[in-house]
Scaffold this motif. Structure first.
Motif, mmCIF file in Angstrom:
data_model
loop_
_atom_site.group_PDB
_atom_site.id
_atom_site.type_symbol
_atom_site.label_atom_id
_atom_site.label_comp_id
_atom_site.label_asym_id
_atom_site.label_seq_id
_atom_site.Cartn_x
_atom_site.Cartn_y
_atom_site.Cartn_z
ATOM 1 N N ARG A 1 0.999 -1.267 0.060
ATOM 2 C CA ARG A 1 0.017 -0.037 -0.086
ATOM 3 C C ARG A 1 0.940 1.357 -0.200
ATOM 4 N N ALA A 2 0.376 2.424 -0.688
ATOM 5 C CA ALA A 2 1.074 3.659 -0.812
ATOM 6 C C ALA A 2 1.055 4.462 0.686
ATOM 7 N N ASP A 3 0.282 4.157 1.657
ATOM 8 C CA ASP A 3 -0.174 4.954 2.458
ATOM 9 C C ASP A 3 0.581 4.085 3.857
ATOM 10 N N THR A 4 1.486 3.116 3.754
ATOM 11 C CA THR A 4 1.865 2.664 5.219
ATOM 12 C C THR A 4 3.023 3.491 5.937
ATOM 13 N N GLY A 5 3.569 4.455 4.882
ATOM 14 C CA GLY A 5 4.741 5.042 5.369
ATOM 15 C C GLY A 5 5.263 6.100 4.640
ATOM 16 N N PRO A 6 6.504 6.618 4.744
ATOM 17 C CA PRO A 6 6.880 7.421 3.486
ATOM 18 C C PRO A 6 7.385 6.476 2.225
ATOM 19 N N LEU B 1 1.436 7.396 -7.437
ATOM 20 C CA LEU B 1 1.578 7.234 -6.094
ATOM 21 C C LEU B 1 0.495 8.166 -5.294
ATOM 22 N N ILE B 2 0.542 9.345 -5.800
ATOM 23 C CA ILE B 2 -0.412 10.306 -5.218
ATOM 24 C C ILE B 2 -1.980 9.527 -5.641
ATOM 25 N N SER C 1 1.938 19.285 -1.618
ATOM 26 C CA SER C 1 2.452 19.207 -0.428
ATOM 27 C C SER C 1 2.942 17.841 0.053
ATOM 28 N N LYS C 2 2.218 16.811 -0.631
ATOM 29 C CA LYS C 2 2.855 15.608 -0.281
ATOM 30 C C LYS C 2 4.084 15.205 -0.624
#
Ligand code: NAP
Length: 276
Positions: free
Chosen positions: A123-128, A145-146, A172-173
């Protein structure tokens, strides 16, 4: 009106001899017993528009576009998809029956599909997410990715202003990290992506500090010659989940093949073997 018996597709670039796309599309055509062919075409910038406008008249249903024409081809297209506009480049043209030329970019799709297949559960949202490089491929990677929910993208590039340019565009991401600090961005990464050409055959090696790689993080390299890059070898030894760049090349071709030839092909072991 001319009736074309076999639909034609191909790839336009300059040079083009290195392209693996003909082997890939020909493999899928054969596998599905479809009539059709896929032809590599070496076309110079000055001839690009004339060639593209002629192809539909010669039975072509579309073409892939590769270096150095991915940006300039947007000027020739009548319709450009949102994702191609966002990336600022196209890799696929569809010649529609109404005569219009439709430009799309499937690189981001191919990148995400490859990661999902190679690192199930990713998943893309598990960390940087750390992205090395800010060239053409990085644009496709960052926008996709965004789209799939990345919350924090650490972007580092040798030429910092190029990374800042992408930050200004994507918002800003994206946080820019200096190239000399790349090692810190790698330490923090849940996902690490090399979008530079470093590590590719004939190019210098990727020399960023990799000792901070986290066990269990996902590491992928867009470079696919060689398939097992120094980055991927080191990441594997550090206990990371690694995904090679060949899969991205295969997956980005899926939507194009489906649009041109009417069947959605599957990327499997046999597909990889066919082009290696
Ligand atoms: P590009 O637009 O030319 O960008 C090249 C990138 O590599 C830039 O970030 C550049 O940094 C960096 N770079 C080059 N030499 C460097 C060096 N000596 N030190 C540090 N950084 C360096 O190329 P691209 O189209 O993005 O492609 C990049 C790579 O991805 C290529 O190897 C390409 O084959 C691969 N790719 C693979 C796929 C796939 O399907 N797997 C798809 C697309 C691309 P600067 O900005 O500082 O120059």
């Amino acid at each position: 009106m001319t009736q074309h018996i076999i639909p034609l597709a191909g790839v336009i670039g300059h040079p083009i001899a290195h392209s693996k796309s003909p082997r890939l599309h020909k493999h899928w055509l054969k596998k599905h017993g479809l009539p059709g062919d896929y032809i590599p075409m070496d076309v110079k910038e000055a001839d690009l528009e004339q060639v593209i406008r002629t192809l539909p008249k010669a039975g072509f249903v579309g073409v892939n576009i590769t270096i150095p024409h991915k940006v300039s081809v947007l000027q020739i297209a009548d319709l450009v998809t949102d994702r191609a506009t966002l990336i600022g480049a196209a890799n696929t043209l569809i010649f529609r029956k109404d005569g219009k030329i439709h430009a799309d970019n499937t690189d981001g799709y191919g990148f995400i599909s490859n990661l999902k297949q190679g690192a199930p559960g990713w998943r893309a949202d598990t960390g940087p997410v750390t992205v090395l490089g800010a060239g053409g491929a990085a644009r496709a990677v960052i926008s996709s990715l965004i789209e799939v929910g990345a919350k924090e993208i650490l972007l580092t590039n040798r030429t910092r202003p190029k990374a800042e340019g992408l930050q200004a565009e994507f918002g800003s991401k994206v946080r820019v990290i200096d190239w000399v600090q790349a090692g810190n961005a790698i330490e923090d990464a849940a996902t690490l992506i090399n979008t530079t050409s470093l590590g590719m055959e004939g190019q210098p090696e990727l020399r960023v500090p990799l000792d901070g790689l986290q066990r269990g993080s996902v590491v992928t390299d867009l470079v696919y010659t060689p398939i097992q890059t120094h980055l991927l070898k080191t990441a594997e030894q550090a206990g990371c989940v690694t995904v090679d760049g060949l899969g991205m090349l295969l997956h980005q071709a899926v939507p194009a093949f489906e649009r041109w030839f009417g069947i959605r092909p599957v990327v499997d072991v046999e597909t990889r073997a066919a082009i290696l």
